[in-house]
Design an enzyme around this catalytic site. Structure first.
Site, PDB file in Angstrom:
ATOM      1  N   GLU A 286     -10.249   2.760  -4.589  1.00 28.26           N
ATOM      2  CA  GLU A 286      -9.934   4.166  -4.305  1.00 28.26           C
ATOM      3  C   GLU A 286      -8.846   4.760  -5.209  1.00 28.26           C
ATOM      4  OE1 GLU A 286     -10.910   4.662   0.346  1.00 28.26           O
ATOM      5  OE2 GLU A 286      -9.144   3.435  -0.029  1.00 28.26           O
TER       6      GLU A 286
ATOM      7  N   HIS B 253      -3.261   3.083  -4.435  1.00 25.36           N
ATOM      8  CA  HIS B 253      -2.658   2.599  -3.180  1.00 25.36           C
ATOM      9  C   HIS B 253      -1.236   2.095  -3.405  1.00 25.36           C
ATOM     10  CE1 HIS B 253      -5.904   2.766  -0.140  1.00 25.36           C
ATOM     11  NE2 HIS B 253      -6.700   2.733  -1.200  1.00 25.36           N
TER      12      HIS B 253
ATOM     13  N   ASP C 179       0.877  -1.174   0.000  1.00 29.70           N
ATOM     14  CA  ASP C 179       0.000   0.000   0.000  1.00 29.70           C
ATOM     15  C   ASP C 179       0.914   1.224   0.000  1.00 29.70           C
ATOM     16  OD1 ASP C 179      -2.269   1.817   0.553  1.00 29.70           O
ATOM     17  OD2 ASP C 179      -3.323  -0.025   1.058  1.00 29.70           O
TER      18      ASP C 179
HETATM   19  C1  ACM Z   1     -10.654  -0.451   1.305  1.00 26.72           C
HETATM   20  O1  ACM Z   1     -11.017  -0.330   2.490  1.00 26.72           O
HETATM   21  N1  ACM Z   1     -10.184   0.590   0.646  1.00 26.72           N
HETATM   22  C2  ACM Z   1     -10.734  -1.718   0.635  1.00 26.72           C
END
Ligand code: ACM
Ligand code: ZN
Length: 553
Positions: A345, A273, A194
């Site tokens: 996201e 991410h 991440d």
């Molecule tokens: C997430 O909580 N962005 C999968």
């Protein structure tokens, strides 16, 4: 008189079937107490039937050491004359037990577990262990005789563990796997990459861990201040805080999990991410320049500074070459049929400004950046398919169109799961409400650890209906399972981690494993108090105390 006695006995058997659950979590499907006790007052033999030599030896070694540590009685791997534990693979498959079910029968001289599979025998063993723990106040331990038939209601019972925001070492991961096994969970979803850290050694790209696994300091976030475990600070010294797993450690964890009937599902989150990877290799981002390290104290995943790009550039071949190389090493390490590629996201504003990304949109006749994301995910899905793997993605991969055989993990509530099931795509339900266990368990002001998000109470987790009522029976078949998640932006110690997991992990386990007729929150609390809280306590594990020693009757 005789008849009355007989009926009374019958009545007691029936009521004990209904009300007695022998303190086992998750509650077994069917359980009957019978007269007599098995006393651990002498050496006990443990032998197997129908298993391969390797499987048999592993299971005997695992179970006998666990039982021995509770009973202080020698468990020999030979058949003993007086008392024995038999583990038997059924020669004729029993359709009622399925893949993971088992029979457990305890008489005064013999304990026998039988199942269709090694997994079933393992779970029968876990039930036996819990039953021993529940009866460990006497010496020698006496087990009231019992017959259990058990199997799970839901096949995929998982946990998402984020090791990017804070790194957790192999020992902690093994402790989590042991806890999962104790509660019959079978998928460990390992969130390995991440923005805040890359945790997996990749031989071809050493900077991923040389650079991407470290950050300048432990976040001194305003949310941490309530507990003394958060006072560490590294004063901005570079590359001090973090860590990663070597490939040999990964293999060790995968094998450890497999011996506990747990599949390790790796996640490398793309195309967003990805800040840690792009700090190490900025050439795969849209701007290509060295950016301010996103894996620092500055933002810690909460407020993203303007100048940090967390996405791969979707408009250059070198990105795909890099990712294919990375996933080639991932699939060599993880035997799981599924590989999780994230997809959540993505801030698409960078792709909007990038000439190469815009060119790709034009060349492929894509409508917009949502379709560019879909193009990106589909390319990676095809690559993994060529290597006999299938992808799982967070529910955002539905935007712009998901690959046909992608499994959708629904985290923004149940909406994505419902949409996917109606599209006949497999679904795993992991809704943040109530299955994100980084959220606190009661009123934030009453919690010792700070948190910015809302509350997911134990009761909510226990009673959450995993299968959305909006789905028809046919559509519901696409829901293959559920997962809870623990995101660790604000969890930096194993003490805090376990406090957040317990007792919600067993509540989740019972929710998914047990049949609806055996589920009852008050009785769950009672069983926690009878045989689980104190067991954790004895093992030095901190848990949320709300229902500890609270009688519900
Ligand atoms: C997430 O909580 N962005 C999968
Ligand atoms: Zn680009």
């Amino acid at each position: 008189m005789k008849n009355i006695k007989k009926y009374l006995l019958l009545f007691m058997t029936i009521t004990s079937t209904i009300y007695c659950n022998a303190q086992i979590i998750p509650a077994p499907e069917h359980l009957v107490l019978v007269a007599g006790t098995f006393s651990f007052d002498t050496k006990v033999g443990m032998s197997t039937k129908g298993l391969t030599k390797t499987d048999g030896a592993k299971l005997v070694s695992y179970l006998s050491s666990k039982i021995q540590s509770q009973t202080a009685v020698v468990i020999s791997s030979r058949k003993e004359r007086t008392k024995n534990i038999y583990l038997e693979l059924l020669t004729k498959q029993n359709a009622n037990l399925g893949e993971e079910g088992y029979f457990l029968s305890i008489s005064s001289t013999e304990i026998s577990i039988s199942a269709n599979s090694v997994a079933g025998l393992f779970y029968g063993g876990q039930t036996l262990l819990q039953y021993i723990v529940a009866n460990n106040s006497q010496t020698p331990i006496q087990l009231p005789n019992i017959d259990i038939t058990d199997k799970p209601n839901i096949a995929w019972r998982g946990m998402v563990m984020d090791v990017s925001r804070h790194f957790y070492n192999v020992n902690t991961i093994k402790e989590l796997l042991d806890l999962m096994a104790y509660y019959k969970l079978n998928v460990f979803h390992w969130h390995l990459a991440d923005n805040e850290g890359w945790r997996l050694e990749i031989k071809k790209y050493p900077k991923l861990t040389e650079v991407g696994a470290w950050r300048t300091e432990i976040p001194g976030s305003i949310f941490y201040k309530k507990d003394s475990t958060y006072t560490q600070k590294l004063d901005g010294e570079p590359y001090q805080y973090g860590g990663f797993y070597t490939q040999s450690q990964i293999k060790e964890v995968v094998a450890y999990a497999k011996d506990r009937n747990i599949t390790v599902l790796p996640e490398i989150d793309i195309p967003g991410h990805s800040g840690a990877a792009l700090t190490a290799y900025p050439e795969f981002s849209c701007e290509k320049h060295q950016q301010e390290s996103p894996n620092s104290t500055l933002w810690n995943g909460v407020v993203k500074p303007e100048n940090i790009n967390l996405n791969y550039c979707a408009g250059q071949e070198s990105t795909f070459k890099f990712l294919e190389d990375v996933f080639t090493e991932v699939i060599e390490l993880f035997p799981s049929k599924y590989i999780h590629i994230g997809g959540d996201e993505v801030d698409k504003s960078y792709w909007k400004k990038c000439p190469r990304c815009q060119q790709t949109i034009k060349e492929h006749g894509l409508k917009d950046e949502d379709e560019l994301q879909s193009y990106f995910i589909k390319r990676m899905a095809k690559f993994l398919e060529r290597n006999d793997r299938q992808i799982i993605g967070w529910d955002e991969i539905l935007e712009g169109g998901a690959p046909a055989n992608a499994t959708i993990m629904s985290w923004r509530g149940k909406k994505g799961g419902i949409e996917a099931a109606k599209l006949k795509q497999q679904v795993i339900m992991a809704p943040n409400n109530p299955l994100y266990f980084n959220r606190v368990q009661e009123e934030p002001k009453n919690e010792p650890f700070g948190e910015i998000y809302s509350t997911n109470t134990l009761e909510k987790v226990y009673n959450y209906p995993l299968i959305p009522s909006e789905l028809s029976t046919d559509e519901a078949k696409y829901i293959i399972g559920g997962q809870f998640a623990i995101w660790t932006e604000f969890i930096s110690s194993t003490e805090h981690l376990k406090y957040m997991l317990l007792p919600r992990m067993p509540a989740f386990a019972e929710n998914l494993w047990s049949t609806p007729r055996n589920k009852n929150f008050d009785r769950f609390i009672e069983r926690l108090n009878q045989a689980h809280y104190d067991h954790w306590k004895a093992n030095g594990i901190r848990f949320h105390p709300k229902y500890y020693k609270k009688s519900v009757y």
